[in-house]
Design a protein around this motif. Structure first.
Motif, PDB file in Angstrom:
ATOM      1  N   SER A 116     -14.270  63.226 -20.887  1.00  0.00           N
ATOM      2  CA  SER A 116     -14.275  62.808 -22.292  1.00  0.00           C
ATOM      3  C   SER A 116     -12.860  62.546 -22.813  1.00  0.00           C
ATOM      4  N   LYS A 117     -11.864  62.718 -21.975  1.00  0.00           N
ATOM      5  CA  LYS A 117     -10.462  62.545 -22.383  1.00  0.00           C
ATOM      6  C   LYS A 117      -9.996  61.125 -22.094  1.00  0.00           C
ATOM      7  N   ILE A 118      -9.120  60.614 -22.958  1.00  0.00           N
ATOM      8  CA  ILE A 118      -8.529  59.294 -22.758  1.00  0.00           C
ATOM      9  C   ILE A 118      -7.193  59.489 -22.057  1.00  0.00           C
ATOM     10  N   LYS A 119      -7.019  58.815 -20.927  1.00  0.00           N
ATOM     11  CA  LYS A 119      -5.796  58.940 -20.125  1.00  0.00           C
ATOM     12  C   LYS A 119      -5.125  57.579 -19.981  1.00  0.00           C
ATOM     13  N   VAL A 120      -3.806  57.621 -19.784  1.00  0.00           N
ATOM     14  CA  VAL A 120      -3.029  56.417 -19.519  1.00  0.00           C
ATOM     15  C   VAL A 120      -2.345  56.621 -18.177  1.00  0.00           C
ATOM     16  N   GLU A 121      -2.486  55.665 -17.287  1.00  0.00           N
ATOM     17  CA  GLU A 121      -1.790  55.731 -16.007  1.00  0.00           C
ATOM     18  C   GLU A 121      -0.500  54.934 -16.158  1.00  0.00           C
ATOM     19  N   ILE A 122       0.636  55.634 -16.016  1.00  0.00           N
ATOM     20  CA  ILE A 122       1.927  54.961 -16.101  1.00  0.00           C
ATOM     21  C   ILE A 122       2.560  54.970 -14.719  1.00  0.00           C
ATOM     22  N   ALA A 123       3.454  54.025 -14.498  1.00  0.00           N
ATOM     23  CA  ALA A 123       4.067  53.922 -13.183  1.00  0.00           C
ATOM     24  C   ALA A 123       5.566  53.762 -13.307  1.00  0.00           C
ATOM     25  N   LEU A 124       6.276  54.371 -12.382  1.00  0.00           N
ATOM     26  CA  LEU A 124       7.701  54.161 -12.226  1.00  0.00           C
ATOM     27  C   LEU A 124       7.810  52.895 -11.388  1.00  0.00           C
ATOM     28  N   ALA A 125       8.451  51.876 -11.942  1.00  0.00           N
ATOM     29  CA  ALA A 125       8.438  50.568 -11.298  1.00  0.00           C
ATOM     30  C   ALA A 125       9.824  49.951 -11.273  1.00  0.00           C
TER      31      ALA A 125
END
Length: 155
Positions: A116-125
């Protein structure tokens, strides 16, 4: 423990085209009630979004667009406001160390529900040069042509 369902809300395909993705991190996001309702309806975009770490070691996402909730009236916030991302302190320290190296940046890859949680996938790029992008496009075209040829032969 049971598996939590993952449902995609927004995807940033342009990040894969413009950057070499080194490491991925999962971050929570600080939202207000009407923003959560709007995201549940799928009204979210991260196409022009980017991530920065400010002087207080807080990770924030800029340019993430969440449409105002239609029944939210006065409780709606600015659709492009800066939102705080929630990461562990040791992850933030690691990211700061990597970001000090030349050419590294943080980009959001996708927004999704995990349970039920909203997540953001971030990347080191690391940014791609124009010739790298051309090479990737050529490889993709070559792969498509090979698949097309294989498909024709097997009919």
């Amino acid at each position: 423990m049971g598996k939590e369902s993952v449902r995609l809300i927004a995807n940033n395909k342009k990040a894969w085209h413009d950057y070499f993705i080194e490491e991925k991190y999962e971050a929570g996001i600080e939202l207000v009630g009407t923003e959560v309702k709007s995201v549940r309806q799928g009204h979210c975009s991260i196409k022009e979004a980017f991530v920065r770490i400010d002087k207080n070691s807080e990770v924030q996402i800029y340019g993430m667009h969440i449409n105002p909730y239609e029944k939210g009236n006065i409780f709606n916030k600015d659709p492009l406001r800066v939102r705080k991302l929630l990461l562990h302190r040791h992850e933030i320290r690691k990211l700061i160390g990597k970001m000090d190296q030349k050419g590294y940046t943080l980009v959001p890859l996708r927004v999704y529900f995990k349970g039920s949680k909203i997540k953001v996938e971030i990347a080191l790029a690391k940014g791609k040069k124009l010739y790298d992008k051309r090479r990737d496009i050529a490889k993709k075209d070559q792969r498509r042509a090979a698949e097309r040829e294989f498909k024709v032969k097997n009919l």
